[in-house]
Design a protein around this motif. Structure first.
Motif, PDB file in Angstrom:
ATOM      1  N   THR A 158       0.845  -1.205   0.000  1.00  0.00           N
ATOM      2  CA  THR A 158       0.000   0.000   0.000  1.00  0.00           C
ATOM      3  C   THR A 158       0.871   1.241   0.000  1.00  0.00           C
ATOM      4  O   THR A 158       1.796   1.354   0.806  1.00  0.00           O
ATOM      5  CB  THR A 158      -0.913   0.023   1.238  1.00  0.00           C
ATOM      6  OG1 THR A 158      -1.787  -1.110   1.197  1.00  0.00           O
ATOM      7  CG2 THR A 158      -1.749   1.302   1.279  1.00  0.00           C
ATOM      8  N   LEU A 183      -3.770   4.860  -1.277  1.00  0.00           N
ATOM      9  CA  LEU A 183      -4.528   5.718  -0.376  1.00  0.00           C
ATOM     10  C   LEU A 183      -4.093   7.157  -0.619  1.00  0.00           C
ATOM     11  O   LEU A 183      -2.966   7.400  -1.047  1.00  0.00           O
ATOM     12  CB  LEU A 183      -4.265   5.350   1.088  1.00  0.00           C
ATOM     13  CG  LEU A 183      -4.466   3.900   1.508  1.00  0.00           C
ATOM     14  CD1 LEU A 183      -4.119   3.727   2.983  1.00  0.00           C
ATOM     15  CD2 LEU A 183      -5.893   3.438   1.234  1.00  0.00           C
ATOM     16  N   THR A 206      -4.906   7.753   9.227  1.00  0.00           N
ATOM     17  CA  THR A 206      -5.141   6.436   8.628  1.00  0.00           C
ATOM     18  C   THR A 206      -4.095   6.131   7.574  1.00  0.00           C
ATOM     19  O   THR A 206      -3.583   5.006   7.491  1.00  0.00           O
ATOM     20  CB  THR A 206      -6.551   6.380   8.018  1.00  0.00           C
ATOM     21  OG1 THR A 206      -7.514   6.563   9.049  1.00  0.00           O
ATOM     22  CG2 THR A 206      -6.799   5.036   7.342  1.00  0.00           C
ATOM     23  N   ASN A 209      -0.895   5.115   9.239  1.00  0.00           N
ATOM     24  CA  ASN A 209      -1.000   3.825   9.914  1.00  0.00           C
ATOM     25  C   ASN A 209      -1.059   2.645   8.957  1.00  0.00           C
ATOM     26  O   ASN A 209      -0.609   1.543   9.292  1.00  0.00           O
ATOM     27  CB  ASN A 209      -2.261   3.792  10.801  1.00  0.00           C
ATOM     28  CG  ASN A 209      -2.171   4.746  11.967  1.00  0.00           C
ATOM     29  OD1 ASN A 209      -1.090   5.070  12.436  1.00  0.00           O
ATOM     30  ND2 ASN A 209      -3.311   5.232  12.436  1.00  0.00           N
ATOM     31  N   LYS A 210      -1.620   2.859   7.765  1.00  0.00           N
ATOM     32  CA  LYS A 210      -1.914   1.750   6.862  1.00  0.00           C
ATOM     33  C   LYS A 210      -0.944   1.604   5.699  1.00  0.00           C
ATOM     34  O   LYS A 210      -0.953   0.577   5.019  1.00  0.00           O
ATOM     35  CB  LYS A 210      -3.336   1.924   6.290  1.00  0.00           C
ATOM     36  CG  LYS A 210      -4.447   1.955   7.324  1.00  0.00           C
ATOM     37  CD  LYS A 210      -4.589   0.623   8.047  1.00  0.00           C
ATOM     38  CE  LYS A 210      -5.785   0.620   8.992  1.00  0.00           C
ATOM     39  NZ  LYS A 210      -5.903  -0.657   9.734  1.00  0.00           N
ATOM     40  N   SER A 211      -0.106   2.593   5.445  1.00  0.00           N
ATOM     41  CA  SER A 211       0.722   2.579   4.237  1.00  0.00           C
ATOM     42  C   SER A 211       2.080   1.926   4.474  1.00  0.00           C
ATOM     43  O   SER A 211       2.727   2.163   5.496  1.00  0.00           O
ATOM     44  CB  SER A 211       0.938   4.012   3.728  1.00  0.00           C
ATOM     45  OG  SER A 211      -0.295   4.609   3.383  1.00  0.00           O
ATOM     46  N   ASP A 212       2.502   1.141   3.496  1.00  0.00           N
ATOM     47  CA  ASP A 212       3.865   0.601   3.510  1.00  0.00           C
ATOM     48  C   ASP A 212       4.850   1.648   3.015  1.00  0.00           C
ATOM     49  O   ASP A 212       6.023   1.636   3.403  1.00  0.00           O
ATOM     50  CB  ASP A 212       3.935  -0.643   2.620  1.00  0.00           C
ATOM     51  CG  ASP A 212       3.005  -1.738   3.093  1.00  0.00           C
ATOM     52  OD1 ASP A 212       3.255  -2.298   4.180  1.00  0.00           O
ATOM     53  OD2 ASP A 212       2.013  -2.010   2.388  1.00  0.00           O
ATOM     54  N   LYS A 237       3.722   2.858   9.876  1.00  0.00           N
ATOM     55  CA  LYS A 237       3.917   1.427  10.119  1.00  0.00           C
ATOM     56  C   LYS A 237       5.407   1.139  10.360  1.00  0.00           C
ATOM     57  O   LYS A 237       6.265   1.671   9.637  1.00  0.00           O
ATOM     58  CB  LYS A 237       3.454   0.618   8.910  1.00  0.00           C
ATOM     59  CG  LYS A 237       1.961   0.571   8.713  1.00  0.00           C
ATOM     60  CD  LYS A 237       1.597  -0.191   7.443  1.00  0.00           C
ATOM     61  CE  LYS A 237       1.983  -1.660   7.524  1.00  0.00           C
ATOM     62  NZ  LYS A 237       1.462  -2.411   6.354  1.00  0.00           N
ATOM     63  N   SER A 240       8.177   0.836   7.399  1.00  0.00           N
ATOM     64  CA  SER A 240       7.696   1.480   6.179  1.00  0.00           C
ATOM     65  C   SER A 240       8.755   2.400   5.597  1.00  0.00           C
ATOM     66  O   SER A 240       9.800   2.648   6.206  1.00  0.00           O
ATOM     67  CB  SER A 240       6.393   2.250   6.451  1.00  0.00           C
ATOM     68  OG  SER A 240       6.578   3.198   7.482  1.00  0.00           O
TER      69      SER A 240
END
Length: 353
Positions: A158, A183, A206, A209-212, A237, A240
């Motif tokens: 992501t 995203l 968000t 928190n969610k992205s690589d 993350k 990341s």
């Protein structure tokens, strides 16, 4: 307008693709002054004092502050009708001061978007595939295994885009080709439009928190300066990667160094810096998991040509009274038209470029 009257455009003697001068030269009623960038040059001040349009370098570390567009320069330039920044950014222009003076400002958003979006993935892949580390070891060492330089795949990961304007949109399209989930956070774009541009709209928290991979594609302004600092890097993350081809100053370099050196982040690809070029002793340059370039994402032959052409064409549009496509302060337009009428006269009309 009399035969002897010319619309005067001024640029400094910093490098620009020749298409800028060539485009202006197609209009016989335009006179181009190429002035010295020497901050002590009296002739430059005089050229700007009589200029109707000013093409200004957008690179803050290339242009002496004496020639930045601010309230002082505007006061010295009573005939100045419009300003064109030579890039997507406009760090060297005080847009508020221009607005107060009735001066429209344009940038060249999208002109080098393909180049910058491509560079984003050059940095990302270099970090993930450990390209620079491998190159250095091959040149300086002999006793190591391929597994010592094992990288990773990006397919299925992501990517989070902070900003989804012209460059962010192109980055999203490239990301889809790599099989990435995209995203995006952009408070200036509706959720519906973000989806139309190829990304899922999310909050900044968000996204972090969610992205690589987190990639910046927003302008530098009062709202975005140090928008990505210690708190944001901590929210990313673990493991990341951080990428910026936007502007130096949007992320906090000290905080980024701590996040990288502690192992919190896997790596970073940086094209932009607080000071450009960064000094050799800059802490971030000491890290093997940082891939660094010198604000060259948009400095491709095609990108520079597109930016120069766009700048010249928008200047011609404005002095002709036509609203340009990349106007940064649209609220000034009606006042500009009145100033243009007063300074140039209603007879001013150029042939299409």
């Amino acid at each position: 307008m009399t035969e002897s009257f010319k619309v005067r455009v001024c640029r400094l003697d910093l490098w620009i693709n020749p298409i800028f001068d060539e485009t202006l030269a197609r209009n016989p009623e335009v006179h181009l002054d190429v002035a010295s960038s020497d901050p002590s040059c009296t002739a430059t001040r005089e050229a700007l004092a009589s200029a109707h349009a000013y093409h200004v370098c957008a690179a803050k570390d290339d242009l002496p502050k004496r020639w930045w567009v601010n309230a002082d320069l505007i006061n010295e330039s009573p005939n100045l009708l419009c300003v064109s920044a030579g890039g997507a950014g406009y760090d060297t222009v005080d847009v508020d001061a221009c607005t107060k003076a009735g001066i429209p400002v344009v940038n060249q958003a999208g002109a080098n978007a393909h180049s910058v979006a491509e560079h984003t993935f050059a940095l990302l892949l270099a970090v993930i595939k450990r390209v620079v580390e491998s190159d250095r070891k091959l040149r300086t060492e002999s006793s190591f295994k391929r597994e010592d330089l094992m990288g990773d795949e990006i397919h299925g990961c992501t990517i989070g885009l902070v900003g989804i304007g012209e460059i962010g949109t192109r980055t999203a399209k490239i990301a889809a080709g790599f099989g990435l989930k995209v995203l995006a956070y952009d408070p200036n774009v509706s959720a519906e439009e973000i989806r139309a541009r190829g990304a899922e709209p999310v909050s900044l928290d968000t996204l972090l928190n969610k992205s690589d991979f987190v990639s910046l594609h927003c302008p530098l302004n009062a709202q975005t300066r140090h928008m990505i600092g210690a708190e944001q890097f901590e929210a990313m993350k673990p493991g990341s990667v951080f990428i910026s081809t936007a502007r130096g100053g949007i992320h906090d370099e000290v905080a980024l160094y701590k996040a990288l050196s502690s192992g919190r982040l896997r790596g970073a690809g940086l094209d932009v810096w607080e000071v450009e070029p960064p000094p050799h002793e800059a802490p971030l340059l000491s890290l093997s998991n940082v891939v660094a370039t010198f604000h060259t994402a948009g400095v491709s032959h095609g990108g520079r040509r597109n930016v120069a052409r766009s700048s010249a064409e928008q200047i011609l549009m404005m002095v002709d009274g036509a609203r340009p496509p990349h106007l940064l302060n649209p609220q000034v337009w009606e006042r500009f038209l009145k100033r243009r009428e007063q300074i140039l006269g209603l007879a001013t009309k150029f042939e299409p470029v």
